[in-house]
Scaffold this motif. Structure first.
Motif, PDB file in Angstrom:
ATOM      1  N   ALA A  58      42.062   6.683 -34.065  1.00 48.20           N
ATOM      2  CA  ALA A  58      43.245   7.017 -34.856  1.00 48.20           C
ATOM      3  C   ALA A  58      42.896   7.663 -36.188  1.00 48.20           C
ATOM      4  N   PHE A  59      41.746   7.289 -36.796  1.00 51.19           N
ATOM      5  CA  PHE A  59      41.541   7.656 -38.199  1.00 51.19           C
ATOM      6  C   PHE A  59      40.242   8.397 -38.503  1.00 51.19           C
ATOM      7  N   CYS A  60      39.311   8.509 -37.565  1.00 49.32           N
ATOM      8  CA  CYS A  60      38.090   9.283 -37.820  1.00 49.32           C
ATOM      9  C   CYS A  60      38.355  10.780 -37.598  1.00 49.32           C
ATOM     10  N   SER A  61      37.377  11.603 -37.943  1.00 49.65           N
ATOM     11  CA  SER A  61      37.533  13.049 -37.814  1.00 49.65           C
ATOM     12  C   SER A  61      37.509  13.480 -36.354  1.00 49.65           C
ATOM     13  N   ASP A  62      37.952  14.702 -36.110  1.00 51.61           N
ATOM     14  CA  ASP A  62      37.923  15.237 -34.744  1.00 51.61           C
ATOM     15  C   ASP A  62      36.509  15.231 -34.175  1.00 51.61           C
ATOM     16  N   GLU A  63      35.530  15.601 -35.006  1.00 47.84           N
ATOM     17  CA  GLU A  63      34.143  15.654 -34.549  1.00 47.84           C
ATOM     18  C   GLU A  63      33.628  14.265 -34.193  1.00 47.84           C
ATOM     19  N   GLY A 110      33.082  11.696 -41.599  1.00 46.53           N
ATOM     20  CA  GLY A 110      33.967  11.691 -40.433  1.00 46.53           C
ATOM     21  C   GLY A 110      33.887  10.423 -39.623  1.00 46.53           C
ATOM     22  N   PHE A 111      32.765   9.673 -39.768  1.00 46.05           N
ATOM     23  CA  PHE A 111      32.602   8.411 -39.056  1.00 46.05           C
ATOM     24  C   PHE A 111      33.012   7.222 -39.929  1.00 46.05           C
ATOM     25  N   HIS A 112      33.593   7.497 -41.083  1.00 45.95           N
ATOM     26  CA  HIS A 112      34.127   6.443 -41.940  1.00 45.95           C
ATOM     27  C   HIS A 112      35.481   6.890 -42.478  1.00 45.95           C
ATOM     28  N   HIS A 113      36.329   5.921 -42.780  1.00 39.79           N
ATOM     29  CA  HIS A 113      37.683   6.220 -43.257  1.00 39.79           C
ATOM     30  C   HIS A 113      38.161   5.080 -44.128  1.00 39.79           C
ATOM     31  N   GLU A 114      39.133   5.348 -44.974  1.00 40.22           N
ATOM     32  CA  GLU A 114      39.692   4.334 -45.859  1.00 40.22           C
ATOM     33  C   GLU A 114      40.417   3.269 -45.039  1.00 40.22           C
ATOM     34  N   LEU A 131      52.428   6.178 -33.248  1.00 36.98           N
ATOM     35  CA  LEU A 131      52.278   4.727 -33.320  1.00 36.98           C
ATOM     36  C   LEU A 131      51.129   4.335 -34.242  1.00 36.98           C
ATOM     37  N   TYR A 132      50.094   5.174 -34.306  1.00 37.82           N
ATOM     38  CA  TYR A 132      48.935   4.845 -35.135  1.00 37.82           C
ATOM     39  C   TYR A 132      49.288   4.736 -36.613  1.00 37.82           C
ATOM     40  N   ASP A 133      50.449   5.232 -36.996  1.00 40.12           N
ATOM     41  CA  ASP A 133      50.833   5.159 -38.407  1.00 40.12           C
ATOM     42  C   ASP A 133      51.183   3.742 -38.851  1.00 40.12           C
ATOM     43  N   ILE A 134      51.165   2.774 -37.946  1.00 43.80           N
ATOM     44  CA  ILE A 134      51.304   1.386 -38.389  1.00 43.80           C
ATOM     45  C   ILE A 134      50.054   0.933 -39.127  1.00 43.80           C
ATOM     46  N   GLY A 135      48.961   1.672 -38.986  1.00 45.08           N
ATOM     47  CA  GLY A 135      47.752   1.371 -39.744  1.00 45.08           C
ATOM     48  C   GLY A 135      46.963   0.205 -39.181  1.00 45.08           C
ATOM     49  N   ILE A 136      45.820  -0.044 -39.803  1.00 45.11           N
ATOM     50  CA  ILE A 136      44.943  -1.131 -39.360  1.00 45.11           C
ATOM     51  C   ILE A 136      45.642  -2.474 -39.484  1.00 45.11           C
ATOM     52  N   ALA A 137      46.364  -2.674 -40.588  1.00 48.11           N
ATOM     53  CA  ALA A 137      47.040  -3.956 -40.787  1.00 48.11           C
ATOM     54  C   ALA A 137      48.092  -4.199 -39.712  1.00 48.11           C
ATOM     55  N   THR A 190      47.248   4.995 -43.517  1.00 46.68           N
ATOM     56  CA  THR A 190      48.403   4.736 -42.652  1.00 46.68           C
ATOM     57  C   THR A 190      48.978   6.014 -42.054  1.00 46.68           C
ATOM     58  N   ARG A 191      48.241   7.112 -42.147  1.00 47.70           N
ATOM     59  CA  ARG A 191      48.704   8.355 -41.523  1.00 47.70           C
ATOM     60  C   ARG A 191      47.571   8.902 -40.673  1.00 47.70           C
ATOM     61  N   SER A 192      47.798   8.933 -39.372  1.00 48.36           N
ATOM     62  CA  SER A 192      46.757   9.348 -38.442  1.00 48.36           C
ATOM     63  C   SER A 192      46.809  10.851 -38.198  1.00 48.36           C
ATOM     64  N   PRO A 193      45.649  11.501 -38.058  1.00 45.21           N
ATOM     65  CA  PRO A 193      45.642  12.917 -37.674  1.00 45.21           C
ATOM     66  C   PRO A 193      45.886  13.148 -36.188  1.00 45.21           C
ATOM     67  N   ARG A 194      45.962  12.071 -35.403  1.00 47.24           N
ATOM     68  CA  ARG A 194      46.236  12.208 -33.979  1.00 47.24           C
ATOM     69  C   ARG A 194      47.728  12.450 -33.747  1.00 47.24           C
ATOM     70  N   ASP A 195      48.069  12.793 -32.518  1.00 45.21           N
ATOM     71  CA  ASP A 195      49.464  13.114 -32.192  1.00 45.21           C
ATOM     72  C   ASP A 195      50.357  11.878 -32.073  1.00 45.21           C
TER      73      ASP A 195
END
Length: 379
Positions: free
Chosen positions: A80-85, A195-199, A211-217, A203-208
């Motif tokens: 949900a939150f890492c880079s495309d690569e 790209g292999f780490h993220h905050e 649902l991922y916008d619910i975030g880790i919490a 709460t905003r995913s680059p994926r389509d």
């Protein structure tokens, strides 16, 4: 799945982690990848379906339900939150990955040209003994001072590394959730490419899939709540089985025919359904809202934790009632009802279930109610 998990529960508890048979069955069923988009080989399952799956497995064995929720939610996070690569590398291999780890800060790192280098020690890596990638939270340091977010809180980057870079401590000797493999682990001077780490608070995913916008919490609260529903359901099942075969010395008939037991059972069974209906309605509404293009309000986000804490409180009360009514059958090992009691009370010690958080949770929820009351008064 449930018969396999039930049959292996004692062996998993003795082993300290899910048995290879259970892990393989979960792989075969695709359960670790429920929350991956379909184009990544997952089910892209509605959140309500995921909740029901966690409940079903936890009812079969609390430790297996806990491990599954940790692995299936964790496996969604870097996607949900890492880079495309990074996503292409992690998820593009011949076998789909399984994630685990402690995403809270247990280490420190410095950033150079987008890459992080750091070390840390972590506790409670649930499901990590069969994971292929491990996530670990790290504070980012700038000249020996913690980097801060705009709101003043520290930056915590969740770093994802292959299991080969992680050192596991294999001792896991606890009162409950004994089959979760929630071992301690450490990272020493690892390099985490950009790209292999993220905050952690993203709460905003680059994926389509929105649902991922619910975030880790949100993902974590959902998993923990599904687990609690399952253990509560299993306890009600076990006390019902016991009640019609158990006659205490001072009772005129079996426990299940006693008026006081019937009265109290009815209340606790209603508590289970109320907690479950609240949960499924809430997550169904959240997913509908996001997929319709909406954004989550502060009150909506607060209710992830509110729901999680509430359901665990209900579950601990329901399981305790069942355990007390089970009498000596709750005490002698092996005891499925005894395992429910141990598992749910260990689960209530998790930081996500700390009731002190309710005082902060109430702030945006009260603001929402105040807005509603003001609008009603104006009408």
């Amino acid at each position: 799945m449930a018969p396999i998990v039930r049959a292996e529960a004692a062996a998993s508890e003795a082993l300290g982690t899910m048995t290879p048979k259970v892990v393989q069955a979960m792989k075969d069923a695709g359960l670790f990848w429920m929350l991956l988009e379909a184009k990544a080989g997952g089910f892209q399952a509605p959140m309500v379906d995921c909740m029901e799956a966690w409940e079903e497995i936890a009812a079969a064995d609390g430790s297996a339900g806990w491990s599954l929720m940790a692995n299936s939610t964790g496996t969604a996070v870097p996607y949900a939150f890492c880079s495309d690569e990074a996503v292409a590398e992690i998820y593009g291999g011949p076998e789909k990955p399984i994630m685990a780890g402690m995403l809270g800060p247990g280490g420190m790192a410095v950033e150079t040209n987008g890459a992080l280098q750091g070390s840390g020690k972590y506790r409670f890596g649930s499901g990590s003994l069969h994971a292929t990638w491990v996530g670990s939270g790290m504070f980012v340091m700038d000249d020996k001072a913690m980097r801060k977010l705009p709101d003043g809180s520290p930056v915590v980057r969740v770093c994802w590394r292959p299991r080969e870079e992680v050192k596991f401590e294999h001792e896991w000797d606890v009162m409950g959730l004994r089959g979760t493999g929630s071992v301690d682990y450490s990272l020493t001077d690892v390099t985490v490419p950009e790209g292999f780490h993220h905050e952690r608070s993203i709460t905003r995913s680059p994926r389509d899939w929105r649902l991922y916008d619910i975030g880790i919490a949100g993902l974590a609260c959902a998993g923990h709540t599904g687990f609690a529903l399952g253990v509560m359901r299993r306890a009600l099942e076990e006390i019902t089985r016991i009640a019609f075969g158990k006659k205490r010395p001072a009772y005129a008939t079996v426990l299940g025919e006693q008026p006081v037991f019937r009265h109290d059972f009815a209340y606790h069974e209603a508590s289970y359904h109320a907690a479950r209906d609240f949960t499924l309605r809430f997550y169904g509404e959240i997913q509908d809202h996001l997929e319709a293009g909406g954004e989550l309000t502060p009150a909506m986000r607060a209710r992830f934790r509110q729901n999680c804490i509430f359901v665990h409180k209900v579950a601990s009360e329901v399981v305790r009632f069942c355990h007390v009514m089970g009498g000596s059958e709750s005490l002698r090992n092996p005891s499925d009802l005894g395992r429910c009691m141990r598992d749910i009370h260990v689960a209530t010690q998790h930081i996500f279930v700390d009731t002190i958080a309710m005082q902060d949770i109430a702030v945006p929820i009260l603001a929402e109610w105040q807005g509603f009351a003001t609008r009603q008064a104006a009408v």
